[in-house]
Design an enzyme around this catalytic site. Sequence first.
Site, PDB file in Angstrom:
ATOM      1  N   ASP A   1      50.866  44.079  48.647  1.00 55.06           N
ATOM      2  CA  ASP A   1      52.140  43.419  48.356  1.00 55.06           C
ATOM      3  C   ASP A   1      52.263  42.292  49.381  1.00 55.06           C
ATOM      4  OD1 ASP A   1      54.764  42.911  47.336  1.00 55.06           O
ATOM      5  OD2 ASP A   1      55.591  44.034  49.028  1.00 55.06           O
TER       6      ASP A   1
ATOM      7  N   GLU B   1      49.780  41.720  44.027  1.00 54.47           N
ATOM      8  CA  GLU B   1      50.897  41.257  43.205  1.00 54.47           C
ATOM      9  C   GLU B   1      50.854  39.743  43.067  1.00 54.47           C
ATOM     10  OE1 GLU B   1      55.785  41.283  43.157  1.00 54.47           O
ATOM     11  OE2 GLU B   1      54.724  42.777  44.365  1.00 54.47           O
TER      12      GLU B   1
ATOM     13  N   ASP C   1      57.711  47.870  51.571  1.00 53.02           N
ATOM     14  CA  ASP C   1      56.545  47.020  51.302  1.00 53.02           C
ATOM     15  C   ASP C   1      55.282  47.856  51.095  1.00 53.02           C
ATOM     16  OD1 ASP C   1      57.701  44.232  51.603  1.00 53.02           O
ATOM     17  OD2 ASP C   1      58.267  45.107  53.532  1.00 53.02           O
TER      18      ASP C   1
END
Length: 173
Positions: A8, A67, A139
């Site tokens: 992420d 991502e 996160d």
Amino acid sequence: MSIILGIDPGSRITGYGVLRVTGPRIEYLGSGCIRTDCGELPERLKQVYDGVSEIITQFAPTEFAIERVFMARNADSALKLGQARGSAIVAAVNAGLPVSEYSATQIKQAVVGTGGAEKAQVQHMVMHLLKLPGTPQADAADALGVALCHLHTRQSLIRMAGRTTGAVGGRYR
């Protein structure tokens, strides 16, 4: 067996999550955050690159998932996020890892069942799906969600391919 590293990305905090997949079994190997100093952006990008490289060395993943950047209201933030994402991708490519990318909606859909899920829902489902003793930091949970999304997507592609295509080295070609 495969080891999936989910990322992420962020220019201040980059989450990571690592899963080992052996047949139907999913094993949590680790997760956490790469926190960059408050220095200039080029130095923070180097810290992201170095941190991801260190995680790759530590866990020896065979697959890398990250991502995708989405365009929010602040273009400057999106550009910085894209650069941090690029630093992580370069670390993966330098290590010879195949890179897969997923949108936030795809990740939430795979983990929670709805593309509009809140961060807390992702954290809860990651904890539940991986049978973790506690809630991971947001996160890190998002990064584990990226890894789970990659796993689910890969499994779906294998099911869709059916018996007509054979797997080579755990990947369809």
